[in-house]
Each structure stands twice: as C-alpha cells, then as structure tokens.
Design a protein around this motif. Structure first.
Motif, PDB file in Angstrom:
ATOM      1  N   TRP A 106     -12.647 113.005 -30.255  1.00  0.00           N
ATOM      2  CA  TRP A 106     -13.178 113.716 -29.164  1.00  0.00           C
ATOM      3  C   TRP A 106     -14.604 113.322 -29.258  1.00  0.00           C
ATOM      4  O   TRP A 106     -15.134 113.453 -30.348  1.00  0.00           O
ATOM      5  CB  TRP A 106     -12.802 114.984 -29.494  1.00  0.00           C
ATOM      6  CG  TRP A 106     -11.361 115.556 -29.115  1.00  0.00           C
ATOM      7  CD1 TRP A 106     -10.194 115.452 -30.088  1.00  0.00           C
ATOM      8  CD2 TRP A 106     -10.961 115.731 -27.885  1.00  0.00           C
ATOM      9  NE1 TRP A 106      -9.235 115.767 -29.260  1.00  0.00           N
ATOM     10  CE2 TRP A 106      -9.275 116.167 -28.036  1.00  0.00           C
ATOM     11  CE3 TRP A 106     -11.252 116.109 -26.459  1.00  0.00           C
ATOM     12  CZ2 TRP A 106      -8.514 116.476 -26.913  1.00  0.00           C
ATOM     13  CZ3 TRP A 106     -10.562 116.481 -25.578  1.00  0.00           C
ATOM     14  CH2 TRP A 106      -9.173 116.636 -25.899  1.00  0.00           C
ATOM     15  N   GLY A 107     -15.440 113.335 -28.084  1.00  0.00           N
ATOM     16  CA  GLY A 107     -16.694 113.504 -28.057  1.00  0.00           C
ATOM     17  C   GLY A 107     -17.284 114.821 -28.273  1.00  0.00           C
ATOM     18  O   GLY A 107     -16.638 115.629 -28.614  1.00  0.00           O
ATOM     19  N   GLN A 108     -18.517 114.887 -27.957  1.00  0.00           N
ATOM     20  CA  GLN A 108     -19.442 116.091 -28.457  1.00  0.00           C
ATOM     21  C   GLN A 108     -19.127 117.032 -27.478  1.00  0.00           C
ATOM     22  O   GLN A 108     -19.344 118.368 -27.813  1.00  0.00           O
ATOM     23  CB  GLN A 108     -20.832 115.691 -28.546  1.00  0.00           C
ATOM     24  CG  GLN A 108     -21.345 114.833 -29.603  1.00  0.00           C
ATOM     25  CD  GLN A 108     -21.420 115.300 -30.959  1.00  0.00           C
ATOM     26  OE1 GLN A 108     -21.003 116.789 -31.153  1.00  0.00           O
ATOM     27  NE2 GLN A 108     -22.292 114.592 -32.046  1.00  0.00           N
ATOM     28  N   GLY A 109     -18.872 116.675 -26.268  1.00  0.00           N
ATOM     29  CA  GLY A 109     -18.554 117.582 -25.130  1.00  0.00           C
ATOM     30  C   GLY A 109     -19.878 118.027 -24.567  1.00  0.00           C
ATOM     31  O   GLY A 109     -21.221 117.692 -25.024  1.00  0.00           O
ATOM     32  N   THR A 110     -20.062 118.791 -23.193  1.00  0.00           N
ATOM     33  CA  THR A 110     -21.011 119.210 -22.796  1.00  0.00           C
ATOM     34  C   THR A 110     -20.777 120.604 -22.453  1.00  0.00           C
ATOM     35  O   THR A 110     -19.735 121.025 -21.934  1.00  0.00           O
ATOM     36  CB  THR A 110     -21.632 118.357 -21.450  1.00  0.00           C
ATOM     37  OG1 THR A 110     -22.664 118.727 -21.034  1.00  0.00           O
ATOM     38  CG2 THR A 110     -20.441 118.454 -20.301  1.00  0.00           C
ATOM     39  N   GLN A 111     -22.066 121.484 -22.711  1.00  0.00           N
ATOM     40  CA  GLN A 111     -21.839 122.884 -22.335  1.00  0.00           C
ATOM     41  C   GLN A 111     -22.231 123.423 -21.122  1.00  0.00           C
ATOM     42  O   GLN A 111     -23.003 122.944 -20.533  1.00  0.00           O
ATOM     43  CB  GLN A 111     -22.822 123.610 -23.376  1.00  0.00           C
ATOM     44  CG  GLN A 111     -22.797 125.181 -23.315  1.00  0.00           C
ATOM     45  CD  GLN A 111     -21.655 125.958 -23.689  1.00  0.00           C
ATOM     46  OE1 GLN A 111     -21.005 125.617 -24.756  1.00  0.00           O
ATOM     47  NE2 GLN A 111     -21.065 126.710 -22.963  1.00  0.00           N
ATOM     48  N   VAL A 112     -21.406 124.138 -20.405  1.00  0.00           N
ATOM     49  CA  VAL A 112     -21.226 124.632 -19.112  1.00  0.00           C
ATOM     50  C   VAL A 112     -21.554 126.072 -19.177  1.00  0.00           C
ATOM     51  O   VAL A 112     -20.351 126.795 -19.776  1.00  0.00           O
ATOM     52  CB  VAL A 112     -20.156 124.131 -18.391  1.00  0.00           C
ATOM     53  CG1 VAL A 112     -20.395 125.166 -17.094  1.00  0.00           C
ATOM     54  CG2 VAL A 112     -20.187 122.858 -17.961  1.00  0.00           C
ATOM     55  N   THR A 113     -22.421 126.545 -18.936  1.00  0.00           N
ATOM     56  CA  THR A 113     -22.611 128.200 -18.979  1.00  0.00           C
ATOM     57  C   THR A 113     -22.830 128.833 -17.398  1.00  0.00           C
ATOM     58  O   THR A 113     -23.953 128.249 -16.931  1.00  0.00           O
ATOM     59  CB  THR A 113     -23.736 128.687 -19.746  1.00  0.00           C
ATOM     60  OG1 THR A 113     -23.711 127.901 -21.002  1.00  0.00           O
ATOM     61  CG2 THR A 113     -23.632 130.176 -19.889  1.00  0.00           C
ATOM     62  N   VAL A 114     -22.034 129.748 -16.956  1.00  0.00           N
ATOM     63  CA  VAL A 114     -22.240 130.273 -15.663  1.00  0.00           C
ATOM     64  C   VAL A 114     -22.441 131.561 -15.941  1.00  0.00           C
ATOM     65  O   VAL A 114     -21.735 132.404 -16.474  1.00  0.00           O
ATOM     66  CB  VAL A 114     -20.845 130.012 -14.676  1.00  0.00           C
ATOM     67  CG1 VAL A 114     -21.101 130.505 -13.498  1.00  0.00           C
ATOM     68  CG2 VAL A 114     -20.562 128.632 -15.024  1.00  0.00           C
ATOM     69  N   SER A 115     -23.478 132.007 -15.293  1.00  0.00           N
ATOM     70  CA  SER A 115     -23.777 133.612 -15.236  1.00  0.00           C
ATOM     71  C   SER A 115     -23.504 134.070 -14.016  1.00  0.00           C
ATOM     72  O   SER A 115     -23.479 133.736 -12.946  1.00  0.00           O
ATOM     73  CB  SER A 115     -25.675 133.367 -15.570  1.00  0.00           C
ATOM     74  OG  SER A 115     -25.957 132.945 -14.491  1.00  0.00           O
TER      75      SER A 115
END
Length: 116
Positions: A106-115
């Motif tokens: 698996w790669g590092q991934g990317t963070q998604v944050t929804v406020s």
C-alpha cells in the motif's frame, strides 16, 4: 514490485470538492482493475470506488452520485473526483488494485478532511 503514490487530499468545507490522483508504476497496476479505498480513524479500510480496464465503474452506496473514478491506462494513473463532500468522508484515501488486502503493498495515502 510496483509503487503507488496518492496525492490531492486536503482540508475542505462540507459541500466542497477535491480531486485525488494516483500515480502507479509497475505492470501489475496497468493490467488490473483498480480502486480507491479509504480508512477513517478507528475504522477498517473500505472500498470507495473501482474501475475495470475497460472503464466500467462501481461505487459504494454512500458516495454514489458524488464521486467519479477514472483512469488513464497509458499514463497508469487513477483519479477520484469527489464532489459535495461530507464530514463522514474524512479519511486517508488510498488507491490499489481491486480486491487488495492488508498483505498487499500500500502507498502512503492522502488525507482528506471535511469540516462541517
């Protein structure tokens, strides 16, 4: 062994949009159905969307009508366009071959944050 590099995540308000990109290297990804997955804190990783080599797509119910997966086989990239984002979409997003499991790379991934 191939590599996966996800990008495009960030902080966005509810109702906003983000476009995630996945750069894959290695023939295994070029010749496989691909998918985007996500893992929220304290939860198991789940499939979000998948796409076949011919472009047929499938989505989990909670993102249908809001997310669109696409791929460029020549460039070996897979994108995920996310519209009308909701706080419950907050997670780390990963791309991988379809039906990848915890024992796969698996790669590092990317963070998604929804406020809200």
């Amino acid at each position: 062994q191939g590599r996966l590099a996800e990008s495009g995540g960030g902080l966005v308000q509810a109702g906003g949009s983000l476009r995630l990109s996945c750069a894959a290297s290695g023939s295994i990804y070029r010749t496989s159905p691909m998918g985007w997955y996500r893992q929220a804190p304290g939860k198991q990783r789940e499939m979000v969307a998948r796409i076949t080599l011919r472009g047929a797509t499938d989505y989990r119910d909670s993102v249908k009508g809001r997310f669109t997966i696409s791929r460029d086989n020549a460039e070996n990239t897979v994108d995920l366009l996310m519209n009308n984002l909701k706080p419950e979409d907050t997670a780390v997003y990963y791309c991988n071959k379809d039906r990848a499991n915890k024992n796969d790379y698996w790669g590092q991934g990317t963070q998604v944050t929804v406020s809200s």
